[in-house]
Design a protein around this motif. Structure first.
Motif, PDB file in Angstrom:
ATOM      1  N   GLY A 215       0.795  -1.226   0.000  1.00 25.69           N
ATOM      2  CA  GLY A 215       0.000   0.000   0.000  1.00 25.69           C
ATOM      3  C   GLY A 215       0.828   1.275   0.000  1.00 25.69           C
ATOM      4  O   GLY A 215       0.278   2.369  -0.054  1.00 25.69           O
ATOM      5  N   HIS A 216       2.175   1.146   0.087  1.00 29.80           N
ATOM      6  CA  HIS A 216       3.057   2.324  -0.025  1.00 29.80           C
ATOM      7  C   HIS A 216       3.142   2.601  -1.536  1.00 29.80           C
ATOM      8  O   HIS A 216       3.743   1.806  -2.265  1.00 29.80           O
ATOM      9  N   TYR A 217       2.576   3.710  -1.989  1.00 28.14           N
ATOM     10  CA  TYR A 217       2.446   3.933  -3.442  1.00 28.14           C
ATOM     11  C   TYR A 217       3.713   4.574  -3.999  1.00 28.14           C
ATOM     12  O   TYR A 217       3.680   5.666  -4.600  1.00 28.14           O
ATOM     13  N   ILE A 218       4.828   3.874  -3.834  1.00 28.38           N
ATOM     14  CA  ILE A 218       6.168   4.457  -4.042  1.00 28.38           C
ATOM     15  C   ILE A 218       6.443   4.960  -5.454  1.00 28.38           C
ATOM     16  O   ILE A 218       7.325   5.783  -5.654  1.00 28.38           O
ATOM     17  N   THR A 219       5.710   4.480  -6.446  1.00 30.22           N
ATOM     18  CA  THR A 219       5.987   4.893  -7.826  1.00 30.22           C
ATOM     19  C   THR A 219       5.064   6.019  -8.296  1.00 30.22           C
ATOM     20  O   THR A 219       5.182   6.482  -9.428  1.00 30.22           O
ATOM     21  N   HIS A 220       4.164   6.456  -7.439  1.00 30.24           N
ATOM     22  CA  HIS A 220       3.239   7.539  -7.803  1.00 30.24           C
ATOM     23  C   HIS A 220       4.008   8.866  -7.823  1.00 30.24           C
ATOM     24  O   HIS A 220       4.886   9.093  -6.980  1.00 30.24           O
ATOM     25  N   ALA A 221       3.650   9.721  -8.778  1.00 33.98           N
ATOM     26  CA  ALA A 221       4.375  10.991  -8.936  1.00 33.98           C
ATOM     27  C   ALA A 221       4.358  11.818  -7.640  1.00 33.98           C
ATOM     28  O   ALA A 221       5.306  12.568  -7.362  1.00 33.98           O
ATOM     29  N   ASN A 222       3.303  11.701  -6.841  1.00 27.92           N
ATOM     30  CA  ASN A 222       3.213  12.510  -5.615  1.00 27.92           C
ATOM     31  C   ASN A 222       3.822  11.820  -4.395  1.00 27.92           C
ATOM     32  O   ASN A 222       3.729  12.335  -3.291  1.00 27.92           O
ATOM     33  N   TYR A 223       4.393  10.637  -4.591  1.00 31.56           N
ATOM     34  CA  TYR A 223       4.973   9.920  -3.441  1.00 31.56           C
ATOM     35  C   TYR A 223       6.409  10.407  -3.240  1.00 31.56           C
ATOM     36  O   TYR A 223       7.247  10.306  -4.147  1.00 31.56           O
ATOM     37  N   ASP A 224       6.681  10.921  -2.048  1.00 40.08           N
ATOM     38  CA  ASP A 224       8.007  11.453  -1.746  1.00 40.08           C
ATOM     39  C   ASP A 224       8.897  10.298  -1.245  1.00 40.08           C
ATOM     40  O   ASP A 224       8.914   9.982  -0.052  1.00 40.08           O
ATOM     41  N   VAL A 225       9.614   9.701  -2.176  1.00 41.97           N
ATOM     42  CA  VAL A 225      10.404   8.506  -1.850  1.00 41.97           C
ATOM     43  C   VAL A 225      11.488   8.837  -0.812  1.00 41.97           C
ATOM     44  O   VAL A 225      11.796   8.021   0.065  1.00 41.97           O
TER      45      VAL A 225
END
Ligand SMILES: Cc1ncc(COP(=O)(O)O)c(C=O)c1O
Length: 385
Positions: A215-225
Motif C-alpha cells: 500500500g506504499h504507493y512508491i511509484t506515484h508521482a506525488n509519493y516522496d520517496v
C-alpha cells in the motif's frame, strides 16, 4: 508514442504489460533497497503475470502470497533456484493448505493467536528453516480511497491487537507483520512507521524482522520517496531490525494497458458505446472500489465535444465503465486504451456470461508486441462442470 500505434493494430481485448514502465518502477524499488537495505517483495495478489517476472526478479527479493496457489506460483516462476523468498499469509489456514504452503514458502504469517497456537509447532517441525510471522492490527486508519481496503476499519478481521502480544506469544514468532495501507502517499507511510515504532517497540525488540506490508504507493508521482527512505533509516537505527516491504500495486502502477475495441454505438438519452471489454469481468475494481480508469486521449464527461457512456459486453446493467468525452466522435472499430491496467485487473477476472478473457501480452522496450497467452472456450469450460 510509437508503441501506442502498435496497440491500435492488435487483436482485442488484450492486457498489455509495458516493460519500459515496469523497469521504471523497478528503479524506484531498487533505490529504496540500496539506500535503506530493506527487502522488497512483489504482492502477487496485485500482479501475477509470471511472464513479466524475469523483468522484476533482479530487483525484488521474492513474492508474497495470499493463498495456496499464489505461493506455488511465486516458488515456481519468480526466480526458482535463485534463493528468492516466498512469504505466505492467509486470514486462516487449514492444516492441509498450510502443509502445502510450507512446500513453497519460507515465511508463513498467521492472522490470529489461535492459528499461531494451533500451527506454530507444525511449521517448526515440517520446515525448520521457515520464519513464522504474526499479523498485527495497528489500529490506525490511514486508507482514504475506500473503507473496503482499510485493514484498520472497525471490526476488522485482520491481525491481532496490541494487547494480545504477550511475551509467551512473542517467543513463538520471528516477524511482526503490519499491512495497513492502500495507495497511500509517503506521509501516511511515515505516520504508520512512527506509530509502529512508538506503540510496538517492546514487541519489535523481541523479534528479528518486521514486514511493513504493502500500500506504499512508491511509484506515484506525488509519493516522496526520500521521505520514506529517511523514515525507514531512522526506524532501523532505533530498533536494529530487518525490514521487508511488500507492495503490489505500486510495482506495476501505470505499467500497462487494457486495449479494447468499440463494438457498437447506441443512444438512450446519452450516446452509449459498447466495447469488447467489461468492467464487471475485466476491471472489477472499477465497480468495487469504485474508480474511473483513464483512457488515452479522453476527457472527463462533457470536457471534450463528443460524450459517451462506455458499457461493457455483459448482461449486467451496472457494467458501465464511466462517462468519457473525446475530440472526435467514436466509430465502431475504434480502439480504446485504458491505462494503469496491470494491478488488480486480470488477477480478478471472471468468465461471467461466457465473455472471453482478454489476451495477455507484452510490449517490449523496442516496441515489439508479444502475445503471451490467448484464452479459449476450454478455459471457460475447465472452470465449470
Ligand atoms: C497482506 C498484504 N500485503 C500486501 C498487499 C499489497 O498491497 P498493495 O497492492 O496495495 O501494495 C496487500 C493488499 O491487499 C495485502 O493484503
Amino acid at each position: 508514442m510509437n508503441h501506442l500505434k502498435t496497440l491500435k493494430t492488435i487483436q482485442t481485448p488484450a492486457y498489455v504489460a509495458d516493460i519500459a514502465a515496469i523497469k521504471r518502477n523497478m528503479a524506484v524499488a531498487e533505490r529504496i533497497k540500496q539506500e535503506v537495505g530493506v527487502k522488497i517483495l512483489l504482492a502477487t495478489k496485485a500482479f501475477s503475470m509470471f511472464s513479466v517476472f524475469p523483468f522484476m526478479k533482479d530487483t525484488l527479493d521474492g513474492t508474497t502470497a495470499s493463498g495456496l496457489y499464489e505461493a506455488r506460483l511465486g516458488a515456481t516462476h519468480f526466480g526458482p533456484g535463485e534463493g528468492k523468498d516466498v512469504h505466505t499469509y492467509a486470514p486462516a489456514f487449514t492444516e492441509e493448505d498450510l502443509r502445502t504452503c510450507l512446500e513453497y514458502s519460507n515465511h508463513i504469517y498467521f492472522n490470529s493467536i489461535s492459528q499461531l497456537n494451533r500451527f506454530s509447532k507444525l511449521v517448526r517441525q515440517e520446515r525448520p528453516d521457515a520464519k513464522i510471522g504474526l499479523r498485527v492490527n495497528p489500529g490506525l486508519s490511514l486508507v482514504k480511497n475506500s473503507a473496503l481496503y482499510d485493514p484498520s476499519s472497525p471490526c476488522s478481521r485482520f491481525g491481532v491487537q496490541a494487547h494480545e502480544l504477550s511475551d509467551e506469544i512473542l517467543e513463538k514468532i520471528d516477524i511482526l507483520h503490519f499491512h495497513n495501507l492502500c495507495e497511500n502517499m509517503a506521509e501516511d507511510s511515515v505516520t504508520l512507521i512512527n506509530h509502529i515504532s512508538q506503540n510496538f517497540g517492546h514487541a519489535l525488540r523481541t523479534v528479528s524482522e518486521v514486514n511493513l506490508g504493502g500500500g506504499h504507493y512508491i511509484t506515484h508521482a506525488n509519493y516522496d520517496v526520500n521521505r520514506l527512505i529517511n523514515s525507514l533509516k531512522e526506524f532501523q537505527q532505533i530498533l536494529d531490525i530487518k525490514v521487508t516491504l511488500e507492495p503490489g500495486g505500486a510495482l506495476v502502477y501505470n505499467a500497462g494497458y487494457l486495449v479494447s475495441t468499440v463494438l457498437d454505438i447506441i443512444e438512450n438519452e446519452k450516446k452509449i458505446a459498447i466495447i469488447d471489454a467489461s468492467a464487471s469481468t475485466h476491471m472489477p475494481d472499477v465497480l468495487e472500489v469504485p474508480y474511473r480508469p483513464h483512457i488515452i486521449d479522453s476527457g472527463e464527461a462533457k470536457e471534450k465535444p463528443h460524450n459517451y457512456l462506455l458499457g461493457g459486453n455483459t448482461c449486467m446493467t451496472g457494467d458501465i465503465i464511466g462517462e468519457y468525452s473525446f475530440d472526435t466522435p467514436l466509430s465502431i472499430g475504434d480502439t480504446l486504451i485504458f491505462t494503469d491496467m496491470m494491478q488488480y485487473s486480470f488477477v480478478k477476472n471472471t468468465t461471467f456470461n461466457g465473455v472471453p478473457l482478454p489476451d495477455i501480452s507484452i510490449l517490449h522496450e523496442d516496441g515489439r508486441y508479444e502475445l503471451v497467452k490467448r484464452f479459449s472456450y476450454n478455459d471457460f469450460e475447465a472452470r465449470l462442470s
